[in-house]
Write an enzyme that holds these catalytic residues in place. Sequence first.
Site, PDB file in Angstrom:
ATOM      1  N   HIS A 320       1.167  -1.210  -0.028  1.00 38.60           N
ATOM      2  CA  HIS A 320      -0.103  -0.075   0.164  1.00 38.60           C
ATOM      3  C   HIS A 320       0.667   1.092  -0.068  1.00 38.60           C
ATOM      4  CE1 HIS A 320      -4.085   1.853   1.122  1.00 38.60           C
ATOM      5  NE2 HIS A 320      -3.620   2.875   1.803  1.00 38.60           N
ATOM      6  N   GLU A 321       1.520   1.507   0.519  1.00 40.92           N
ATOM      7  CA  GLU A 321       2.571   2.617   1.043  1.00 40.92           C
ATOM      8  C   GLU A 321       3.544   2.361  -0.208  1.00 40.92           C
ATOM      9  OE1 GLU A 321       2.195   4.968   3.067  1.00 40.92           O
ATOM     10  OE2 GLU A 321       0.223   3.718   3.563  1.00 40.92           O
ATOM     11  N   HIS A 324       1.807   4.068  -3.127  1.00 45.15           N
ATOM     12  CA  HIS A 324       1.769   5.763  -2.844  1.00 45.15           C
ATOM     13  C   HIS A 324       2.969   6.273  -3.277  1.00 45.15           C
ATOM     14  CE1 HIS A 324      -2.614   6.025  -0.986  1.00 45.15           C
ATOM     15  NE2 HIS A 324      -1.730   5.329  -0.067  1.00 45.15           N
ATOM     16  N   HIS A 330      -5.683   6.338  -3.429  1.00 46.27           N
ATOM     17  CA  HIS A 330      -6.712   5.192  -3.052  1.00 46.27           C
ATOM     18  C   HIS A 330      -7.857   5.200  -4.295  1.00 46.27           C
ATOM     19  CE1 HIS A 330      -6.093   6.575   0.756  1.00 46.27           C
ATOM     20  NE2 HIS A 330      -5.394   5.303   0.984  1.00 46.27           N
TER      21      HIS A 330
END
Length: 370
Positions: A320-321, A324, A330
């Site tokens: 997830h990070e 980013h 998202h």
Amino acid sequence: MYLAYIFFLFATVSAIPTGRVEIVFPSVETSRSGMKTVKFRALGEDVELKLEPAGDILAQDFALYNGNQEKQQSVNVESLRRRLYRDSANGAALLIDDDEQPPSIEGIVFSKLRISPHEWKEVTEEGKRAHQVEELTSDRDSYLSDDILIPDFQREMVSFTRIDRNDKCIVIEVLLVTDRKFTERCETNEALTEYVTLLSSVTEALFRQLDSGWQLRLLGIMTFTNETEPPLFEESKHPNGAYKPVFVNKINDYFRENPTSLSKNADIIGILLTRSMRDRMDDWYSFEGLAFGNSVCSGNKACAINAYEKAEQAAYNLAHEMAHSLGIFHDGEFYRCVPEEVSEVISCPNSNYIMGYNSGDNYGKIFRMF
């Protein structure tokens, strides 16, 4: 001035609670070509994996380093490389140890099932070792969400294509760093290296399920201890031991001011912590991961996650990070502060929920890859 925005990933309870559990006895067959076939039945499904060697996730000169940049010789890298396998079609990333008989298997399948050797090593069935399969699930009471800080753009953006290694896919080179508590949690350097390697392999498997064209390459692991950990780690903690979000700013500056060959070559520097992060010590929520957005375009390479004891679960935070850091938002979100060319190069289909957000159309769909 820091780049554009920082993502704060926070959770109320746990990122990936465990669902159903079952004991299985997988069979392992190896062909002359080195391919492996693993079969078992779990949770009402017949699983058959066609696995190819996946040792290429480790860089050719991959090594474990201490905080003084000294290479540690206690890890057999080539043996580790030979134990790594993947089945991209089935979202599988596995560490298979053939030196043990019957073989042991650890990793993730279908991006939703964790498999690991059962603690009862002596339990076998027709020469097959007992393993435990756990379903990784998400629910409405245990979710991940984000907050965003948006300062002004001050840094010239560079082309995202700088991380193209002339391969068929985009190769993202990563340095992973452990704080002293994480280092202490692992009994040996070998155990630490296996954890971090499996973490990276599962993270890559999650990316492959997104048809992202991303391949990870782990350049190395840097381990801090009581003797080598920079003061900024303790300076960035609340009295209860939780890290403050400013930690990511400080560790980013640390590697800017104290560059090494590994940190300079890495596209992303991931910091593995054993605690979550909180704005205030008594906050009801905690950040499970933080990252600068578009770090590949700015030089702000650092991100940090709470690395749970199970690498397969921590991989969801890391994926997830890192996403980013690579400019992914998202599902269903878009921020006008991001250069249009970056948003066009990287996009996340609404049907994949590793970048889900617990609101709007994606309510209750957090981190679901299935």
